[in-house]
Every structure is written in C-alpha cells, then in structure tokens.
Design a protein around this motif. Structure first.
Motif, PDB file in Angstrom:
ATOM      1  N   GLN A  96      -7.114   4.692  -8.665  1.00  0.00           N
ATOM      2  CA  GLN A  96      -5.685   4.426  -8.801  1.00  0.00           C
ATOM      3  C   GLN A  96      -4.860   5.192  -7.775  1.00  0.00           C
ATOM      4  OE1 GLN A  96      -2.096   4.940 -12.155  1.00  0.00           O
ATOM      5  NE2 GLN A  96      -4.226   4.949 -12.789  1.00  0.00           N
ATOM      6  N   HIS A  97      -5.241   6.432  -7.503  1.00  0.00           N
ATOM      7  CA  HIS A  97      -4.382   7.303  -6.707  1.00  0.00           C
ATOM      8  C   HIS A  97      -4.883   7.563  -5.293  1.00  0.00           C
ATOM      9  CE1 HIS A  97      -1.997   7.937 -10.235  1.00  0.00           C
ATOM     10  NE2 HIS A  97      -2.997   8.486 -10.903  1.00  0.00           N
ATOM     11  N   VAL A  98      -6.143   7.225  -5.006  1.00  0.00           N
ATOM     12  CA  VAL A  98      -6.699   7.488  -3.667  1.00  0.00           C
ATOM     13  C   VAL A  98      -7.105   6.149  -3.068  1.00  0.00           C
ATOM     14  CG1 VAL A  98      -8.375   8.770  -2.310  1.00  0.00           C
ATOM     15  CG2 VAL A  98      -7.523   9.729  -4.471  1.00  0.00           C
ATOM     16  N   GLY A  99      -6.348   5.687  -2.091  1.00  0.00           N
ATOM     17  CA  GLY A  99      -6.528   4.345  -1.552  1.00  0.00           C
ATOM     18  C   GLY A  99      -7.505   4.230  -0.408  1.00  0.00           C
ATOM     19  N   PHE A 100      -8.142   5.332  -0.023  1.00  0.00           N
ATOM     20  CA  PHE A 100      -9.137   5.278   1.047  1.00  0.00           C
ATOM     21  C   PHE A 100     -10.156   6.381   0.793  1.00  0.00           C
ATOM     22  CE2 PHE A 100      -5.740   8.099   2.276  1.00  0.00           C
ATOM     23  CZ  PHE A 100      -6.394   9.213   2.782  1.00  0.00           C
ATOM     24  N   GLY A 101     -11.312   6.264   1.444  1.00  0.00           N
ATOM     25  CA  GLY A 101     -12.336   7.290   1.281  1.00  0.00           C
ATOM     26  C   GLY A 101     -13.674   6.691   0.895  1.00  0.00           C
ATOM     27  N   PRO A 102     -14.654   7.549   0.600  1.00  0.00           N
ATOM     28  CA  PRO A 102     -16.014   7.076   0.301  1.00  0.00           C
ATOM     29  C   PRO A 102     -16.080   6.109  -0.869  1.00  0.00           C
ATOM     30  CG  PRO A 102     -16.010   9.447   0.706  1.00  0.00           C
ATOM     31  CD  PRO A 102     -14.571   9.021   0.650  1.00  0.00           C
ATOM     32  N   HIS A 103     -15.233   6.300  -1.882  1.00  0.00           N
ATOM     33  CA  HIS A 103     -15.297   5.422  -3.057  1.00  0.00           C
ATOM     34  C   HIS A 103     -14.854   3.998  -2.716  1.00  0.00           C
ATOM     35  CE1 HIS A 103     -11.227   6.907  -2.852  1.00  0.00           C
ATOM     36  NE2 HIS A 103     -10.799   6.021  -3.730  1.00  0.00           N
ATOM     37  N   ILE A 104     -13.852   3.865  -1.846  1.00  0.00           N
ATOM     38  CA  ILE A 104     -13.405   2.532  -1.424  1.00  0.00           C
ATOM     39  C   ILE A 104     -14.458   1.888  -0.526  1.00  0.00           C
ATOM     40  CG2 ILE A 104     -11.660   1.265  -0.128  1.00  0.00           C
ATOM     41  CD1 ILE A 104     -10.631   2.178  -2.814  1.00  0.00           C
ATOM     42  N   ASN A 105     -15.044   2.666   0.355  1.00  0.00           N
ATOM     43  CA  ASN A 105     -16.123   2.144   1.210  1.00  0.00           C
ATOM     44  C   ASN A 105     -17.303   1.684   0.361  1.00  0.00           C
ATOM     45  OD1 ASN A 105     -14.559   2.827   3.432  1.00  0.00           O
ATOM     46  ND2 ASN A 105     -15.563   4.809   3.720  1.00  0.00           N
ATOM     47  N   TRP A 106     -17.617   2.462  -0.654  1.00  0.00           N
ATOM     48  CA  TRP A 106     -18.709   2.096  -1.565  1.00  0.00           C
ATOM     49  C   TRP A 106     -18.402   0.767  -2.260  1.00  0.00           C
ATOM     50  CZ3 TRP A 106     -18.318   1.294  -6.816  1.00  0.00           C
ATOM     51  CH2 TRP A 106     -19.516   1.175  -7.537  1.00  0.00           C
ATOM     52  N   GLY A 134       1.718  -1.833 -19.124  1.00  0.00           N
ATOM     53  CA  GLY A 134       2.227  -2.773 -18.125  1.00  0.00           C
ATOM     54  C   GLY A 134       1.369  -2.857 -16.879  1.00  0.00           C
ATOM     55  N   ASP A 135       1.874  -3.576 -15.877  1.00  0.00           N
ATOM     56  CA  ASP A 135       1.171  -3.713 -14.598  1.00  0.00           C
ATOM     57  C   ASP A 135       1.105  -2.362 -13.899  1.00  0.00           C
ATOM     58  OD1 ASP A 135       1.088  -6.385 -15.185  1.00  0.00           O
ATOM     59  OD2 ASP A 135       2.522  -6.992 -13.635  1.00  0.00           O
ATOM     60  N   ASN A 136       0.036  -2.159 -13.134  1.00  0.00           N
ATOM     61  CA  ASN A 136      -0.130  -0.921 -12.385  1.00  0.00           C
ATOM     62  C   ASN A 136      -0.064  -1.244 -10.894  1.00  0.00           C
ATOM     63  OD1 ASN A 136      -1.494   1.318 -10.958  1.00  0.00           O
ATOM     64  ND2 ASN A 136      -1.885   2.102 -13.018  1.00  0.00           N
ATOM     65  N   SER A 137       1.061  -0.943 -10.266  1.00  0.00           N
ATOM     66  CA  SER A 137       1.272  -1.346  -8.868  1.00  0.00           C
ATOM     67  C   SER A 137       0.297  -0.654  -7.920  1.00  0.00           C
ATOM     68  CB  SER A 137       2.716  -1.061  -8.446  1.00  0.00           C
ATOM     69  OG  SER A 137       3.026   0.309  -8.597  1.00  0.00           O
ATOM     70  N   ASP A 138      -0.102   0.583  -8.233  1.00  0.00           N
ATOM     71  CA  ASP A 138      -1.062   1.285  -7.371  1.00  0.00           C
ATOM     72  C   ASP A 138      -2.418   0.594  -7.391  1.00  0.00           C
ATOM     73  OD1 ASP A 138       0.733   3.242  -6.555  1.00  0.00           O
ATOM     74  OD2 ASP A 138       0.262   4.560  -8.226  1.00  0.00           O
ATOM     75  N   LEU A 139      -2.893   0.268  -8.590  1.00  0.00           N
ATOM     76  CA  LEU A 139      -4.185  -0.428  -8.684  1.00  0.00           C
ATOM     77  C   LEU A 139      -4.115  -1.813  -8.051  1.00  0.00           C
ATOM     78  CD1 LEU A 139      -5.328   0.516 -12.311  1.00  0.00           C
ATOM     79  CD2 LEU A 139      -6.344   1.294 -10.153  1.00  0.00           C
ATOM     80  N   ILE A 140      -3.005  -2.498  -8.249  1.00  0.00           N
ATOM     81  CA  ILE A 140      -2.854  -3.837  -7.661  1.00  0.00           C
ATOM     82  C   ILE A 140      -2.942  -3.755  -6.144  1.00  0.00           C
ATOM     83  CG2 ILE A 140      -1.243  -5.744  -7.296  1.00  0.00           C
ATOM     84  CD1 ILE A 140      -0.222  -5.200 -10.182  1.00  0.00           C
ATOM     85  N   SER A 141      -2.204  -2.846  -5.529  1.00  0.00           N
ATOM     86  CA  SER A 141      -2.177  -2.770  -4.062  1.00  0.00           C
ATOM     87  C   SER A 141      -3.497  -2.290  -3.487  1.00  0.00           C
ATOM     88  CB  SER A 141      -1.036  -1.861  -3.598  1.00  0.00           C
ATOM     89  OG  SER A 141      -1.243  -0.527  -4.046  1.00  0.00           O
ATOM     90  N   ARG A 142      -4.243  -1.442  -4.232  1.00  0.00           N
ATOM     91  CA  ARG A 142      -5.488  -0.903  -3.709  1.00  0.00           C
ATOM     92  C   ARG A 142      -6.690  -1.813  -3.958  1.00  0.00           C
ATOM     93  NH1 ARG A 142      -2.216   3.101  -3.845  1.00  0.00           N
ATOM     94  NH2 ARG A 142      -2.543   5.304  -3.378  1.00  0.00           N
ATOM     95  N   LEU A 143      -6.707  -2.490  -5.116  1.00  0.00           N
ATOM     96  CA  LEU A 143      -7.916  -3.204  -5.516  1.00  0.00           C
ATOM     97  C   LEU A 143      -7.814  -4.725  -5.437  1.00  0.00           C
ATOM     98  CD1 LEU A 143      -9.018  -1.075  -8.606  1.00  0.00           C
ATOM     99  CD2 LEU A 143      -9.837  -0.944  -6.249  1.00  0.00           C
ATOM    100  N   GLU A 144      -6.659  -5.295  -5.755  1.00  0.00           N
ATOM    101  CA  GLU A 144      -6.562  -6.756  -5.784  1.00  0.00           C
ATOM    102  C   GLU A 144      -6.898  -7.395  -4.435  1.00  0.00           C
ATOM    103  OE1 GLU A 144      -6.156 -10.458  -7.589  1.00  0.00           O
ATOM    104  OE2 GLU A 144      -6.135  -8.501  -8.552  1.00  0.00           O
ATOM    105  N   PRO A 145      -6.435  -6.842  -3.286  1.00  0.00           N
ATOM    106  CA  PRO A 145      -6.830  -7.457  -2.006  1.00  0.00           C
ATOM    107  C   PRO A 145      -8.343  -7.473  -1.803  1.00  0.00           C
ATOM    108  CG  PRO A 145      -4.978  -5.970  -1.686  1.00  0.00           C
ATOM    109  CD  PRO A 145      -5.457  -5.741  -3.082  1.00  0.00           C
ATOM    110  N   LEU A 146      -9.032  -6.385  -2.192  1.00  0.00           N
ATOM    111  CA  LEU A 146     -10.493  -6.341  -2.081  1.00  0.00           C
ATOM    112  C   LEU A 146     -11.136  -7.368  -3.005  1.00  0.00           C
ATOM    113  CD1 LEU A 146     -11.629  -2.589  -1.947  1.00  0.00           C
ATOM    114  CD2 LEU A 146     -12.274  -4.405  -0.361  1.00  0.00           C
ATOM    115  N   PHE A 147     -10.652  -7.436  -4.235  1.00  0.00           N
ATOM    116  CA  PHE A 147     -11.221  -8.380  -5.191  1.00  0.00           C
ATOM    117  C   PHE A 147     -11.081  -9.824  -4.709  1.00  0.00           C
ATOM    118  CE2 PHE A 147     -10.256  -5.375  -9.021  1.00  0.00           C
ATOM    119  CZ  PHE A 147     -11.268  -4.526  -8.590  1.00  0.00           C
TER     120      PHE A 147
END
Length: 228
Positions: A96-106, A134-147
């Motif tokens: 939710q709070h870290v939009g880049f790094g090893p976890h996103i690459n994984w 409600g909706d979580n804008s951080d999760l949406i911006s970080r994960l929805e494009p990847l999904f």
C-alpha cells in the motif's frame, strides 16, 4: 474443497504477543479443526494479524511459500494449483505504501512468468470497497495498472466486514480484448458486520456473514457467496 484461502485477520481483535497462542487456537485451529485434517489453508496476513512484532506470530503459526525477502518473509507469496496461479499480497503496509522495490519486482515477475490459464490475487485490504474503509487510492494506483496489464482474472480481499462483488474494472488498460477485472471483498467470516454503501463500481454488496466458494473447470470460473 481442495484447499481454502483466508483473506486475513485470522485473529481478531489482536494477533500479537502475549495473546497470540491463545487467539490462534481460539480463532483458527479449534473452529477449523475438522476441516484442517483434510483441507490445506493458504492465509494472507491482515492488519490485526500484524499487531505485535510485525506479524511474527502469524509467520510462526503458518508455513507458507517463501519469497526470500528477509523482513517480509511469508507476508507475501505465490503458489500454483492446477491451472491457476495464486498470489497473496500484504496490502496493509508494504504494497500500500511502497510503490517500488523488490516486492513490486517480485509481483511483476510472478504475473509475467506464468503459463497457467488463471491468475487470482488475494489480499486483506481491498483496492475497491463499498464498506467502511472505502476505496484505497494508494493500492489502486500501485496495483491496478499491474493487474490490468497482466490480465489478472480475479482479486479477492477482506478487511471490510461484508460481501461485495464489483463490476469488471478497466481503469488503465487500453487493450480492447481485456474485458476488465472483477474485485471481490469477502470479509464476512465472523466479526461484527458493518453497513455497505454501493458505489458505481459495485455489482452486489451485502452486509452478511458468508464465505465464497469457487470452482474452476477449464476456461470457466464459477463463484458463489454462501451465507448462513
């Protein structure tokens, strides 16, 4: 069932020391004792499971696939079952709070390097919700494009104490062959229910205790929300 997924908050209200052993027995091992003799569980960590030593009791309780991430070991992972890849994410803090790094690459690798027909991602805190949080804008911006880019088929989440199924969401993809992604909140496992306020993305939203039953046969996935 062949196995079951748990969308987090296995322990409620708190999964930290010193109550962890008592609470995991009371909230998980005793209620599910009969089922656990024949059905494998794949839980994802909830915010209440993280209370106390950043989820150490959760990690000591469950033996899930490793991701070799050090501090975040066992808080996110992936596994294959049949023709489906399942990916469990820790969406209370890290994703939710870290939009880049090893976890996103994984996550990108797990979605890319996949020969299975189906991709299902599950987590605790949802991207879209008609419930209390409600909706979580951080999760949406970080994960929805990847999904959407990797054509995930289904996202399952908990956190809000209700059932909700979204209409197909297509917020980022320009691919005309991608029909959109369905998000399901299944947080009605036992804690006190909360009201729902449907949004334009909501297909169905019900304040009810329930579980979700899923069957996959070839190119067809059938899901049911089963109430008391």
């Amino acid at each position: 069932a062949d196995f079951f997924l748990h969308t987090g908050d296995v322990v409620y209200p708190a999964g930290g020391f010193p109550a962890a052993v008592v609470e995991y027995n009371k909230r998980f091992f005793e209620p599910y004792a009969d089922m656990l003799t024949r059905v494998t569980a794949f839980p994802v960590v909830g915010n209440h499971d993280l209370y106390g030593l950043f989820g150490q009791p959760f990690r000591q309780t469950f033996d899930v696939p490793r991701n070799h991430s050090g501090l975040f070991e066992e808080l996110y992972y992936a596994f294959d079952w049949g023709d489906c890849r399942f990916i469990a994410l820790e969406t209370n803090g890290l994703f939710q709070h870290v939009g880049f790094g090893p976890h996103i690459n994984w996550l990108d690798r797990e979605l890319s390097n996949n020969s299975r027909t189906w991709k299902i991602v599950y987590m605790h805190a949802p991207l879209y919700s008609a419930g209390k949080h409600g909706d979580n804008s951080d999760l949406i911006s970080r994960l929805e494009p990847l999904f959407e880019r990797h054509r995930v088929d289904l996202v399952l989440a908990g956190h809000d104490h209700n059932y909700e199924r979204s209409l197909p969401v297509k917020a980022y993809s320009q691919d005309p062959t991608f029909p959109g992604l369905v998000h399901v909140v299944t947080g009605g496992g036992g804690a006190a229910l909360r009201p729902v306020n449907p949004t334009p993305r909501t297909d169905v939203a019900i304040s009810a205790h329930h579980y979700v039953r899923i069957e996959i046969q070839g190119n067809t996935l059938t899901g049911e929300a089963v109430d008391i």
